[in-house]
Design an enzyme around this catalytic site. Structure first.
Site, PDB file in Angstrom:
ATOM      1  N   ASP A 100       0.853  -1.195   0.000  1.00 45.12           N
ATOM      2  CA  ASP A 100       0.000   0.000   0.000  1.00 45.12           C
ATOM      3  C   ASP A 100       0.886   1.241   0.000  1.00 45.12           C
ATOM      4  O   ASP A 100       2.098   1.149   0.233  1.00 45.12           O
ATOM      5  CB  ASP A 100      -0.927  -0.001   1.223  1.00 45.12           C
ATOM      6  CG  ASP A 100      -0.166   0.056   2.535  1.00 45.12           C
ATOM      7  OD1 ASP A 100       0.863  -0.658   2.657  1.00 45.12           O
ATOM      8  OD2 ASP A 100      -0.564   0.807   3.434  1.00 45.12           O
ATOM      9  N   GLU A 166       0.198  -0.939   5.756  1.00 42.59           N
ATOM     10  CA  GLU A 166       1.291  -0.367   6.548  1.00 42.59           C
ATOM     11  C   GLU A 166       1.126   1.139   6.754  1.00 42.59           C
ATOM     12  O   GLU A 166       1.401   1.655   7.832  1.00 42.59           O
ATOM     13  CB  GLU A 166       2.643  -0.652   5.860  1.00 42.59           C
ATOM     14  CG  GLU A 166       3.848  -0.511   6.785  1.00 42.59           C
ATOM     15  CD  GLU A 166       4.408   0.914   6.873  1.00 42.59           C
ATOM     16  OE1 GLU A 166       5.165   1.183   7.811  1.00 42.59           O
ATOM     17  OE2 GLU A 166       4.090   1.762   5.998  1.00 42.59           O
TER      18      GLU A 166
END
Lengths: 476, 476
Positions: A100, A166
């Protein structure tokens, strides 16, 4: 040693356009974990990784994490776990990365479209996620492909753990790692995380330490509701008056923490440790450039690095509940919440720090003899982490750096925290290494994020070389 | 004295349903000056007043103020100026009020629809603008109507000035008043403003003083951009650390201003003045109720009222540029702007106060030996105002209060500012009286704003009686 590396390196160079193309495809997927509407793109990015890995013969599982806490309408993106190789005679290395990215809009000031990889004439590859953390994640995939195409035996069993949250607090990941430490990750002999950066732009580093963070709130409240300063100024005790005095008692301009007893918790500096800082490739100009000013506390590199890596610091972040907009408002805020955090280092324990903080804040507030009400509390805490850089995991990485870059790496710590590091160490009980690919100027989280082509391609070589040296290291 | 008052009062009682209906129509027009989309409603409200006044035979002008500063697509609502009576043998009184209102939404917590007048069984008339300031403005119109219908000669020439931007800084009004002081308002012998409130709920007051306000910004900047506290905590001097220390040097928990020399600017309290406070109808319970807490600085009424009315106070409002949301953010803000204001009283001059503030703030910052940069500046200033309560304007109002309410009014000041008061005094050179209609519990600017039916109807009688006693006052 590691004689097959030359043909691996040659293959990486030969495939470099393919590897850049793979990064281009990944950057084009706007996998922003903080944006609910982009959740399908995050999932798409995970599936892209899974598909690339499967095409190379890896065993891949897309593991669900359930609903997102506090956003029950959203499914968390899957953790992509994979295994490449299953040879009992080889070491097994677990690598971690995230797929991400931070939010990005052209309007924020990007010179190019953030979700189109744009390469300039200096070889800088601009695009959101290029360095944080799609480049490093793809590095491992590229590493497998180059071995296959070069006909070089893969030197270790590779376990992979790529998460999609994250940039939004790694929601759900801690429990997953803890559970899989005895499951999917049970064979791991060591862990390697590529999600940080060189200290500068020219010299690679290996990172063996991170500071922790205790984050506090000081709430002071008095009146039942916000008051007009014309009507009540002079007749009511004001929470803002108290909070700036309490916050002003925590730290001085030169960063000296004023909380009694806190310094006593810090591990003393040894002479040996002191001598390590002189050789680190870092200058005060590097600091001034990243600060955008010369408002440093120290004038020398050694004390600056020690202040960042191995001493605690206390920062005041702001005040909730007070007037914070532009312009003028004649309000007496009824309740204000001061926010500050302490970066922690060995041997500071979370609870010990809390106790000293609470005691000091309460004592300072008591001095004011205020009728207002104080509440001080810990918002969250994460422990510091320090690994042994003498472990074979680090020696192998050090040799790989020398082979690829021709220099011994700096052994560094970081001032910030990467909580997953400690989670992996605690869950697996194995040595964890931080092996950065990008450099200090990559602007992760900012506009115009980039990864230098050189760092990407040599970084892929480095990842492969690291695995080869890992295979050759004696047991330690 | 004033023998015709009885038939006027009787007429007011007889017309009370009509007057409440007039207020209902006015409240139904959501004339929110802060909301661009409501601008047509503000204009509609001005036209409603103009039309009511014309129907009663007043000469009315709708005076444009041009474009709204910083919102050039918006036309400012007109000032409604009117004259009722033009008899050289009568005194001329200029009255001021405003026809715009604060924003209001049912969802904010209103028990009833804010733009529908709702009367409960205690006679509380709820609705936005009921007390601030549509009730008092309509009072003057009702006063004219009751005289006409009672066949009682109107005792003075009445000049009216009703503006539509009071809740948004009275934009454009100062210049208008200054210009018309020699024009439309040139005959005024005294000014009466009905836009404030009783000190409590039972006893009327006349207000002869207001504090001024000097509003300051302290900007402290260091780094070129916000920094991550993990990376830079301990190696950079932080503007937040400096600003809480500078702000903490301004005032203590008990409201004592710490700026050297400031107290010397305050006019000394005379014995005569001291004796005035004991009789004021106010209790510490009144204060605790309005604070919503017992966090007062003083324990007695006299010192509380003096602190509010005749001593300066310093309030810290907040910090711009720092983290101000809920939750946790590990930011080192690059530039923070602390906001505070000083309520001023006789004989503090704006420039003298500025000089002492700048000197103190610079000295406190210098003590920190910080590399950061300081800038302290005045955002805006308004002077205090004190009128002579011995003027015939006040004697007339005092007699009117005794006639209508059966008690001598408290002579009060206010801690806040009503800038137009000083503008009228300076532009016309005449005595200005603040004659409140509503009470301290009316919740102007809050949810559930109301005007008690009793205050409205007796307030209309009071306005009329005031004009009759004005006509009888000897020259002073």
């Amino acid at each position: 040693m590691a004689p097959q590396l030359d043909s691996y390196f040659k293959q990486v160079d030969g495939l470099s356009d393919n590897f850049i193309d793979r990064l281009r495809k990944a950057v084009a997927i706007p996998s922003i974990s903080a944006d609910d509407e982009r959740r399908p793109d995050v999932v798409k990015m995970g599936k892209f990784l899974a598909s690339e890995l499967r095409a190379l013969g890896a065993h891949v599982e897309e593991r669900p994490l359930g609903k997102q806490p506090h956003k029950e309408h959203l499914e968390l993106p899957p953790v992509i776990v994979a295994r490449y190789g299953n040879d009992k005679n080889k070491r097994t290395i677990l690598v971690y990365g995230h797929y991400d990215v931070q939010p990005a809009n052209k309007e924020d000031g990007w010179a190019t479209e953030p979700f189109e990889l744009s390469i300039d004439d200096k070889g800088r590859m601009f695009g959101r996620g290029s360095t944080d953390d799609k480049g490093p994640v793809l590095g491992w995939i590229n590493c497998i492909e180059a071995h296959l195409k070069a006909g070089v035996d893969f030197p270790v069993n590779l376990l992979m753990c790529f998460e999609g949250m994250e940039e939004y607090g790694s929601e759900g990941l801690d429990d997953f790692i803890t559970a899989e430490a005895k499951g999917f990750f049970k064979d791991a002999d060591a862990v390697c995380i590529s999600d940080n950066y060189w200290l500068g732009t020219e010299k690679p580093c290996l990172t063996y330490g991170l500071r922790g963070c205790n984050y506090y709130s000081i709430a002071i409240s008095g009146p039942g509701q916000d008051l007009h300063s014309g009507v009540f100024g002079g007749s009511a005790q004001e929470p803002m008056t108290d909070i700036v005095r309490v916050m002003g008692s925590l730290v001085d301009t030169d960063g000296n923490i004023q909380i009694p007893g806190l310094k006593d918790l810090v591990a003393p500096v040894t002479e040996e440790e002191k001598s390590l800082y002189g050789d680190i490739s870092y200058t005060m100009d590097n600091l001034y450039e990243s600060l955008g000013s010369k408002t440093s506390i120290f004038e020398d590199k050694e004390r600056t690095l020690m202040a960042r890596w191995r001493f605690p610091s206390l920062s005041l972040h702001g005040i909730e509940g007070a007037f914070s907009a532009a312009g003028a408002k004649t309000v007496i805020p009824a309740k204000v919440v001061g926010k500050f955090s302490i970066r922690t280092v060995p041997n500071m324990q979370i609870d010990e720090v809390n106790e000293l903080v609470y005691k000091h804040v309460k004592a300072e507030f008591a001095k004011l003899k205020s009728k207002n009400t104080l509440d001080v509390s810990l918002q969250h805490a994460g422990m510091w982490w320090v690994a042994s850089p003498k472990h074979w995991n680090f020696s192998a990485a050090g040799k790989a750096v020398e082979k690829v870059w021709g220099v011994k790496p700096d052994l560094t710590r970081e001032g910030g925290s990467i909580p997953v590091t400690l989670t992996f160490e605690q869950a697996t009980g194995k040595n964890v290494l931080l092996l950065p690919m990008g450099s200090s100027t990559d602007a992760a989280h900012s506009i115009n994020e980039k990864l230098d082509k050189r760092n990407y391609i040599e970084g892929i070589k480095l990842q492969g070389a690291y695995l080869h040296y890992v295979a050759e290291e004696p047991l330690s």
